[in-house]
Write a protein that holds these residues in place. Structure first.
Motif, PDB file in Angstrom:
ATOM      1  N   LEU A 209      -2.750 -14.891 -18.096  1.00  0.00           N
ATOM      2  CA  LEU A 209      -4.156 -14.757 -17.691  1.00  0.00           C
ATOM      3  C   LEU A 209      -4.277 -13.959 -16.400  1.00  0.00           C
ATOM      4  O   LEU A 209      -5.162 -13.118 -16.256  1.00  0.00           O
ATOM      5  CB  LEU A 209      -4.779 -16.135 -17.510  1.00  0.00           C
ATOM      6  N   LEU A 210      -3.369 -14.224 -15.470  1.00  0.00           N
ATOM      7  CA  LEU A 210      -3.395 -13.496 -14.208  1.00  0.00           C
ATOM      8  C   LEU A 210      -3.096 -12.017 -14.429  1.00  0.00           C
ATOM      9  O   LEU A 210      -3.733 -11.154 -13.813  1.00  0.00           O
ATOM     10  CB  LEU A 210      -2.383 -14.094 -13.229  1.00  0.00           C
ATOM     11  N   ALA A 211      -2.152 -11.714 -15.321  1.00  0.00           N
ATOM     12  CA  ALA A 211      -1.842 -10.320 -15.620  1.00  0.00           C
ATOM     13  C   ALA A 211      -3.045  -9.606 -16.230  1.00  0.00           C
ATOM     14  O   ALA A 211      -3.346  -8.457 -15.884  1.00  0.00           O
ATOM     15  CB  ALA A 211      -0.641 -10.246 -16.568  1.00  0.00           C
ATOM     16  N   GLU A 212      -3.745 -10.284 -17.116  1.00  0.00           N
ATOM     17  CA  GLU A 212      -4.939  -9.697 -17.722  1.00  0.00           C
ATOM     18  C   GLU A 212      -6.030  -9.474 -16.664  1.00  0.00           C
ATOM     19  O   GLU A 212      -6.700  -8.437 -16.665  1.00  0.00           O
ATOM     20  CB  GLU A 212      -5.455 -10.606 -18.841  1.00  0.00           C
ATOM     21  N   SER A 213      -6.194 -10.446 -15.781  1.00  0.00           N
ATOM     22  CA  SER A 213      -7.184 -10.305 -14.717  1.00  0.00           C
ATOM     23  C   SER A 213      -6.825  -9.161 -13.789  1.00  0.00           C
ATOM     24  O   SER A 213      -7.696  -8.398 -13.341  1.00  0.00           O
ATOM     25  CB  SER A 213      -7.278 -11.601 -13.911  1.00  0.00           C
ATOM     26  N   LEU A 214      -5.533  -9.025 -13.522  1.00  0.00           N
ATOM     27  CA  LEU A 214      -5.068  -7.948 -12.653  1.00  0.00           C
ATOM     28  C   LEU A 214      -5.408  -6.589 -13.234  1.00  0.00           C
ATOM     29  O   LEU A 214      -5.868  -5.682 -12.531  1.00  0.00           O
ATOM     30  CB  LEU A 214      -3.556  -8.088 -12.453  1.00  0.00           C
ATOM     31  N   LEU A 215      -5.213  -6.445 -14.536  1.00  0.00           N
ATOM     32  CA  LEU A 215      -5.539  -5.181 -15.204  1.00  0.00           C
ATOM     33  C   LEU A 215      -7.021  -4.857 -15.066  1.00  0.00           C
ATOM     34  O   LEU A 215      -7.406  -3.690 -14.876  1.00  0.00           O
ATOM     35  CB  LEU A 215      -5.148  -5.252 -16.676  1.00  0.00           C
ATOM     36  N   LEU A 216      -7.858  -5.873 -15.156  1.00  0.00           N
ATOM     37  CA  LEU A 216      -9.299  -5.647 -15.054  1.00  0.00           C
ATOM     38  C   LEU A 216      -9.721  -5.271 -13.637  1.00  0.00           C
ATOM     39  O   LEU A 216     -10.508  -4.355 -13.436  1.00  0.00           O
ATOM     40  CB  LEU A 216     -10.054  -6.905 -15.496  1.00  0.00           C
ATOM     41  N   VAL A 217      -9.153  -5.989 -12.655  1.00  0.00           N
ATOM     42  CA  VAL A 217      -9.627  -5.823 -11.283  1.00  0.00           C
ATOM     43  C   VAL A 217      -9.110  -4.542 -10.657  1.00  0.00           C
ATOM     44  O   VAL A 217      -9.874  -3.788 -10.043  1.00  0.00           O
ATOM     45  CB  VAL A 217      -9.231  -7.046 -10.429  1.00  0.00           C
ATOM     46  N   VAL A 218      -7.813  -4.247 -10.792  1.00  0.00           N
ATOM     47  CA  VAL A 218      -7.259  -3.081 -10.102  1.00  0.00           C
ATOM     48  C   VAL A 218      -7.696  -1.771 -10.760  1.00  0.00           C
ATOM     49  O   VAL A 218      -7.552  -0.707 -10.168  1.00  0.00           O
ATOM     50  CB  VAL A 218      -5.720  -3.130 -10.042  1.00  0.00           C
ATOM     51  N   SER A 219      -8.237  -1.844 -11.970  1.00  0.00           N
ATOM     52  CA  SER A 219      -8.741  -0.624 -12.596  1.00  0.00           C
ATOM     53  C   SER A 219     -10.045  -0.163 -11.954  1.00  0.00           C
ATOM     54  O   SER A 219     -10.476   0.977 -12.152  1.00  0.00           O
ATOM     55  CB  SER A 219      -8.960  -0.858 -14.096  1.00  0.00           C
ATOM     56  N   ASN A 220     -10.679  -1.062 -11.183  1.00  0.00           N
ATOM     57  CA  ASN A 220     -11.900  -0.698 -10.474  1.00  0.00           C
ATOM     58  C   ASN A 220     -11.539   0.052  -9.207  1.00  0.00           C
ATOM     59  O   ASN A 220     -10.791  -0.430  -8.375  1.00  0.00           O
ATOM     60  CB  ASN A 220     -12.689  -1.973 -10.120  1.00  0.00           C
ATOM     61  N   LYS A 221     -12.065   1.263  -9.028  1.00  0.00           N
ATOM     62  CA  LYS A 221     -11.664   2.128  -7.925  1.00  0.00           C
ATOM     63  C   LYS A 221     -12.611   2.084  -6.734  1.00  0.00           C
ATOM     64  O   LYS A 221     -12.449   2.837  -5.788  1.00  0.00           O
ATOM     65  CB  LYS A 221     -11.559   3.580  -8.419  1.00  0.00           C
ATOM     66  N   LEU A 224     -14.784  -1.177  -1.111  1.00  0.00           N
ATOM     67  CA  LEU A 224     -15.904  -1.950  -0.617  1.00  0.00           C
ATOM     68  C   LEU A 224     -15.874  -2.126   0.895  1.00  0.00           C
ATOM     69  O   LEU A 224     -16.893  -2.406   1.499  1.00  0.00           O
ATOM     70  CB  LEU A 224     -15.898  -3.338  -1.284  1.00  0.00           C
ATOM     71  N   LEU A 225     -14.709  -1.981   1.513  1.00  0.00           N
ATOM     72  CA  LEU A 225     -14.584  -2.188   2.940  1.00  0.00           C
ATOM     73  C   LEU A 225     -13.961  -0.963   3.578  1.00  0.00           C
ATOM     74  O   LEU A 225     -13.029  -0.384   3.039  1.00  0.00           O
ATOM     75  CB  LEU A 225     -13.706  -3.421   3.233  1.00  0.00           C
ATOM     76  N   GLU A 226     -14.480  -0.569   4.725  1.00  0.00           N
ATOM     77  CA  GLU A 226     -13.947   0.594   5.419  1.00  0.00           C
ATOM     78  C   GLU A 226     -12.589   0.307   6.029  1.00  0.00           C
ATOM     79  O   GLU A 226     -11.761   1.190   6.167  1.00  0.00           O
ATOM     80  CB  GLU A 226     -14.924   1.046   6.513  1.00  0.00           C
ATOM     81  N   SER A 227     -12.346  -0.913   6.441  1.00  0.00           N
ATOM     82  CA  SER A 227     -11.090  -1.261   7.087  1.00  0.00           C
ATOM     83  C   SER A 227     -10.431  -2.408   6.353  1.00  0.00           C
ATOM     84  O   SER A 227     -11.046  -3.412   6.063  1.00  0.00           O
ATOM     85  CB  SER A 227     -11.333  -1.651   8.551  1.00  0.00           C
ATOM     86  N   GLY A 228      -9.139  -2.254   6.050  1.00  0.00           N
ATOM     87  CA  GLY A 228      -8.388  -3.319   5.413  1.00  0.00           C
ATOM     88  C   GLY A 228      -7.481  -4.032   6.386  1.00  0.00           C
ATOM     89  O   GLY A 228      -6.538  -4.702   5.984  1.00  0.00           O
ATOM     90  N   VAL A 229      -7.767  -3.908   7.697  1.00  0.00           N
ATOM     91  CA  VAL A 229      -6.872  -4.428   8.717  1.00  0.00           C
ATOM     92  C   VAL A 229      -6.776  -5.947   8.673  1.00  0.00           C
ATOM     93  O   VAL A 229      -5.769  -6.522   9.061  1.00  0.00           O
ATOM     94  CB  VAL A 229      -7.312  -3.945  10.115  1.00  0.00           C
ATOM     95  N   CYS A 230      -7.808  -6.635   8.210  1.00  0.00           N
ATOM     96  CA  CYS A 230      -7.745  -8.098   8.131  1.00  0.00           C
ATOM     97  C   CYS A 230      -8.215  -8.555   6.759  1.00  0.00           C
ATOM     98  O   CYS A 230      -8.884  -9.571   6.621  1.00  0.00           O
ATOM     99  CB  CYS A 230      -8.583  -8.733   9.234  1.00  0.00           C
ATOM    100  N   CYS A 231      -7.865  -7.784   5.751  1.00  0.00           N
ATOM    101  CA  CYS A 231      -8.289  -8.083   4.386  1.00  0.00           C
ATOM    102  C   CYS A 231      -7.090  -8.108   3.468  1.00  0.00           C
ATOM    103  O   CYS A 231      -6.258  -7.195   3.495  1.00  0.00           O
ATOM    104  CB  CYS A 231      -9.299  -7.041   3.907  1.00  0.00           C
ATOM    105  N   ALA A 232      -6.972  -9.157   2.672  1.00  0.00           N
ATOM    106  CA  ALA A 232      -5.952  -9.233   1.624  1.00  0.00           C
ATOM    107  C   ALA A 232      -6.691  -9.437   0.310  1.00  0.00           C
ATOM    108  O   ALA A 232      -7.243 -10.493   0.054  1.00  0.00           O
ATOM    109  CB  ALA A 232      -4.993 -10.393   1.889  1.00  0.00           C
ATOM    110  N   ALA A 233      -6.720  -8.389  -0.516  1.00  0.00           N
ATOM    111  CA  ALA A 233      -7.546  -8.422  -1.716  1.00  0.00           C
ATOM    112  C   ALA A 233      -6.725  -8.066  -2.942  1.00  0.00           C
ATOM    113  O   ALA A 233      -5.755  -7.312  -2.868  1.00  0.00           O
ATOM    114  CB  ALA A 233      -8.718  -7.452  -1.582  1.00  0.00           C
ATOM    115  N   LEU A 234      -7.160  -8.608  -4.083  1.00  0.00           N
ATOM    116  CA  LEU A 234      -6.455  -8.351  -5.330  1.00  0.00           C
ATOM    117  C   LEU A 234      -6.559  -6.895  -5.746  1.00  0.00           C
ATOM    118  O   LEU A 234      -5.633  -6.342  -6.316  1.00  0.00           O
ATOM    119  CB  LEU A 234      -7.040  -9.244  -6.432  1.00  0.00           C
ATOM    120  N   GLY A 235      -7.668  -6.253  -5.441  1.00  0.00           N
ATOM    121  CA  GLY A 235      -7.869  -4.893  -5.923  1.00  0.00           C
ATOM    122  C   GLY A 235      -7.974  -3.859  -4.837  1.00  0.00           C
ATOM    123  O   GLY A 235      -8.713  -2.909  -4.973  1.00  0.00           O
TER     124      GLY A 235
END
Length: 282
Positions: A209-221, A224-235
């Motif tokens: 299920l996680l692998a399927e979710s990963l395929l869906l989320v990371v395909s979105n380009k 949303l945030l200008e800085s990833g300095v304090c962000c840990a996100a799936l996509g």
């Protein structure tokens, strides 16, 4: 003598970074090696600069007189490190404030920030106590089971305090971009961070299920945030480049838990050796 200390630290740091090659194998072993090669050289340089600054521009060391040049170099380096830290902290604060502009809602007993966007996004944003930020598009697109797997992945980031530790690792990266293999090692650590969160989630939910979710989320380009300095996100951008590696890790049997995590930190103690030279300064 102080100048020799600085040159020695730079030489050792340069040679260590040059020894890195893209590793293969279990992610836990890769994590230990990549973290050591990424963090030890800057730590050695940092400790050497502190030692030189503490000893000052006057006096003798090993029978040799010290001077202002090494002292000024150490002062400039430490000032630069401090300025970079404040800059990244300000960018991180801006990201946190941007996330807090989104309404906070209760979702299945969890407090989340809801982004008003159709993009698929889920991430931890903050420092030691990050907040979970989820987009409306993600809630509307994923099934409840897939959504649970995404939230389990984000819980992995929270469990390991990835936003806090990667803020400091990002600071190290910004301060030492001139060292060899800084960017490849940084990308490797980002990928391993996601593998670690995936491994945590796979112990809570069905890995498929996680692998399927990963395929869906990371395909979105969408970014949303200008800085990833304090962000840990799936996509987050760049993760998709290692999508195949993450899918294979999820579908493979779980890795055995390493029992030498404490021992892996012993090597970092060598970076503090320059501080011992203070006792030889007169």
């Amino acid at each position: 003598m102080h100048l020799m200390m600085i040159l020695t630290a730079l030489t050792v740091s340069w040679l260590l970074r040059c020894s890195w090659s893209n590793p293969q194998g279990l992610w836990q072993a890769r994590w230990r090696r990549s973290l050591f090669l990424f963090l030890f050289p800057p730590l050695l340089i940092f400790m050497t600069a502190i030692a030189v600054l503490f000893m000052g521009p006057q006096g003798q060391m090993g029978g040799m007189y010290t001077g202002w040049l090494s002292y000024e170099l150490a002062f400039i380096a430490l000032t630069f490190f401090a300025v970079v830290c404040f800059k990244l902290a300000f960018q991180g604060w801006q990201s946190v404030e941007s996330a807090r502009n989104s309404p906070q809602v209760n979702f299945e007993g969890k407090q989340i920030r809801l982004l008003n966007t159709e993009a698929l996004f889920a991430g931890q944003i903050g420092f030691w106590q990050p907040e979970l930020v989820v987009s409306q598009g993600l809630l509307q697109t994923l099934s409840p089971d897939h959504l649970d797997s995404v939230l389990a992945h984000e819980q992995g980031h929270y469990y390991y305090r990835d936003t806090f530790w990667f803020f400091w690792l990002g600071w190290v990266r910004s301060c030492t971009v001139w060292l060899p293999n800084t960017e490849p090692l940084w990308q490797e650590l980002l990928a391993l961070r996601e593998l670690r969160a995936d491994s945590y989630a796979a112990s809570k939910v069905d890995p498929l299920l996680l692998a399927e979710s990963l395929l869906l989320v990371v395909s979105n380009k969408s970014v949303l945030l200008e800085s990833g300095v304090c962000c840990a996100a799936l996509g987050v951008p760049g993760v998709g480049d290692r999508l195949e590696q993450r899918i294979e890790a999820l579908l493979a049997p779980p890795e055995p838990t390493s029992s030498d995590q404490l021992q892996s930190w012993h090597g970092f103690m060598l970076a503090f050796l320059p501080l011992l030279t203070v006792i030889f300064h007169t």
